[in-house]
Design a protein around this motif. Sequence first.
Motif, PDB file in Angstrom:
ATOM      1  N   MET A 296       0.827  -1.206   0.000  1.00 22.87           N
ATOM      2  CA  MET A 296       0.000   0.000   0.000  1.00 22.87           C
ATOM      3  C   MET A 296       0.863   1.259   0.000  1.00 22.87           C
ATOM      4  SD  MET A 296      -3.365  -0.533   2.417  1.00 22.87           S
ATOM      5  CE  MET A 296      -3.943   1.113   1.974  1.00 22.87           C
ATOM      6  N   ILE A 297       1.894   1.277   0.843  1.00 19.27           N
ATOM      7  CA  ILE A 297       2.784   2.436   0.887  1.00 19.27           C
ATOM      8  C   ILE A 297       3.449   2.653  -0.461  1.00 19.27           C
ATOM      9  CG2 ILE A 297       4.902   3.379   1.909  1.00 19.27           C
ATOM     10  CD1 ILE A 297       4.158   1.976   4.510  1.00 19.27           C
ATOM     11  N   LEU A 298       3.892   1.564  -1.078  1.00 15.75           N
ATOM     12  CA  LEU A 298       4.532   1.663  -2.391  1.00 15.75           C
ATOM     13  C   LEU A 298       3.576   2.270  -3.413  1.00 15.75           C
ATOM     14  CD1 LEU A 298       7.039   0.948  -4.125  1.00 15.75           C
ATOM     15  CD2 LEU A 298       5.915  -1.235  -4.632  1.00 15.75           C
ATOM     16  N   ALA A 299       2.333   1.813  -3.413  1.00 19.21           N
ATOM     17  CA  ALA A 299       1.351   2.337  -4.370  1.00 19.21           C
ATOM     18  C   ALA A 299       1.034   3.798  -4.106  1.00 19.21           C
ATOM     19  CB  ALA A 299       0.075   1.493  -4.301  1.00 19.21           C
ATOM     20  N   ILE A 300       0.861   4.163  -2.849  1.00 17.38           N
ATOM     21  CA  ILE A 300       0.543   5.554  -2.508  1.00 17.38           C
ATOM     22  C   ILE A 300       1.704   6.474  -2.869  1.00 17.38           C
ATOM     23  CG2 ILE A 300       0.041   7.125  -0.595  1.00 17.38           C
ATOM     24  CD1 ILE A 300      -1.344   4.697   0.779  1.00 17.38           C
ATOM     25  N   ASN A 301       2.919   6.001  -2.655  1.00 19.55           N
ATOM     26  CA  ASN A 301       4.078   6.832  -2.983  1.00 19.55           C
ATOM     27  C   ASN A 301       4.167   7.111  -4.476  1.00 19.55           C
ATOM     28  OD1 ASN A 301       6.518   8.197  -1.993  1.00 19.55           O
ATOM     29  ND2 ASN A 301       7.605   6.694  -3.254  1.00 19.55           N
ATOM     30  N   GLY A 302       3.515   6.295  -5.275  1.00 19.37           N
ATOM     31  CA  GLY A 302       3.475   6.549  -6.714  1.00 19.37           C
ATOM     32  C   GLY A 302       2.721   7.812  -7.074  1.00 19.37           C
ATOM     33  N   THR A 303       1.933   8.349  -6.129  1.00 14.46           N
ATOM     34  CA  THR A 303       1.189   9.592  -6.371  1.00 14.46           C
ATOM     35  C   THR A 303       1.916  10.815  -5.821  1.00 14.46           C
ATOM     36  OG1 THR A 303      -0.051   9.573  -4.263  1.00 14.46           O
ATOM     37  CG2 THR A 303      -0.937   8.250  -6.077  1.00 14.46           C
ATOM     38  N   ALA A 304       3.080  10.606  -5.189  1.00 14.39           N
ATOM     39  CA  ALA A 304       3.786  11.702  -4.513  1.00 14.39           C
ATOM     40  C   ALA A 304       4.470  12.637  -5.499  1.00 14.39           C
ATOM     41  CB  ALA A 304       4.815  11.138  -3.538  1.00 14.39           C
ATOM     42  N   VAL A 305       4.597  13.890  -5.097  1.00 13.84           N
ATOM     43  CA  VAL A 305       5.421  14.850  -5.837  1.00 13.84           C
ATOM     44  C   VAL A 305       6.780  14.891  -5.160  1.00 13.84           C
ATOM     45  CG1 VAL A 305       3.411  16.205  -6.509  1.00 13.84           C
ATOM     46  CG2 VAL A 305       4.659  16.830  -4.439  1.00 13.84           C
ATOM     47  N   PRO A 306       7.822  15.354  -5.865  1.00 11.22           N
ATOM     48  CA  PRO A 306       9.156  15.397  -5.249  1.00 11.22           C
ATOM     49  C   PRO A 306       9.185  16.321  -4.035  1.00 11.22           C
ATOM     50  CG  PRO A 306       9.301  15.643  -7.631  1.00 11.22           C
ATOM     51  CD  PRO A 306       7.853  15.752  -7.280  1.00 11.22           C
ATOM     52  N   PRO A 307       9.923  15.981  -3.006  1.00 13.30           N
ATOM     53  CA  PRO A 307      10.055  16.869  -1.849  1.00 13.30           C
ATOM     54  C   PRO A 307      10.692  18.201  -2.235  1.00 13.30           C
ATOM     55  CG  PRO A 307      10.899  14.671  -1.344  1.00 13.30           C
ATOM     56  CD  PRO A 307      10.672  14.721  -2.819  1.00 13.30           C
TER      57      PRO A 307
END
Length: 485
Positions: A451-462
């Motif tokens: 789940m974390i891996l999938a959600i991180n796919g929606t992240a923008v760069p810090p």
Amino acid sequence: MAQKPNIIFVLADDYGFNDIGYHGSQIKTPTLDKLAEEGVKLENYYVQPRCSPTRSQLISGRYQIHTGLQHEILWRWQRAALPLNSPTIADKLKETGYSTHMIGKWHLGFYREEFLPQNRGFDSYFGYLSCSEGYYNHTKDWLDHKHWYLDLRDNSGPVYGKDGHYSTHMFTEHAENIISRHAEKSSSSPLFLYMAYEAVHSPLEVPESYEKKYKFIKDDNRRKYAGMVDTLDEGVRNITNALKQAGMWENTIIVFSTDNGGQIKAGGNNYPLRGWKGSLFEGGIRGVGFVSGGALKTRGVVNRELIHVSDWLPTLVKGVAGGSLNGTLPLDGFNQWPTITGKDVPSARPYLLHNIDILYRKHGKKLYPHTWDTRVRAAIRVGDLKLITGQPDNGSWVKPPSDESVPHGDVIFSKDHKHKNVWLFNITADPTEHHDLSKKFPEHVQHLLDMILAINGTAVPPNYPKPDPASNPALNGGVWGPWVK
């Protein structure tokens, strides 16, 4: 049509889970206790481990990973801020007809004028822009930690002449004036006041008369901190009295929230929760929160549904004010008003991402192939289960100091994460996080890592730039404020 209710949102800074009366604290908070008893206590309520992350999610309704603010905090010398690409809670309430005002700590970036609160939906602003400052002198230091500069402003610019005016009192008095002026206008517009107190963040400064009430506490930090909590409780009492005197209380909703766990080194306490400010254990992220006010029909309820600080934008805009969420980027918050005011209405939230911080130092060894890298700091809550990966920071249980026999509290240090980087807890059954279940239920660990891996796919760069030398207040009139034209 009935007038929309006034909304007062009170955000306390670095206020610990164990530091409010109704959690059994040694510190007395009669105002907060009474408001909570007359309203809805949120006992499964979460914020972020540190200051600006919580404030960004409150204001935007979006996770840190979607605004680029997922690493640490916004420092006053960085060219970084809450992005302008989505409206704030103040923007949306203003669209709905509210008069919007903010007092206190901003901490969401200010390197350009357009990032200031009065340009983010607030009709007026009075407060400070950085993470903390002196309660009496209203100054904050530069990178060298030797030179201190004024950080107090309103819509017009820097505010001078307030030296010696204790900030908790000053901000409360300003709130009383806003309420009084709003009532005098006899306006049909409802009031939204975001009251972001400096209390009870360090430095530990408080008038002697408040500290004296806690002379039985021998620990110097804890005693001063208790006095600061006393001023906070008094401030909320004076605001509620101002609303009543103005004839506004019966049509007001008041929300109280902390921004992160208490800072043990500065007098705060989160016992029996594990960890403190900055930690992904419950002591860093489990918030004190309640909803009250004359307009709230639900009373005397303890709500244990999963609610997060990012939920306030849709909850207040849509649930309370009846406004529209059109025009926002996809929100991570949910309208929880039916859950807060209804009986046995489940939370609208399917899960809660506490954070993913890819810039944080990696910890331990990668344990699983083809899924989330367990060396990276992250945490997620799904139902009763919570998974932490990477370096979660402090994992101690610290009892509050009360007398000379325990001058610094009873510190029980956890030694289980020298190299460890995966924890699984059933938070409902084990809210104090004593029993790690990661080895017992590897299938749950795998599912949550996926789940974390999938959600991180929606992240923008810090967005975490290096300090900008041009931010030095010495180059900008000797005050903290925008420096990029």
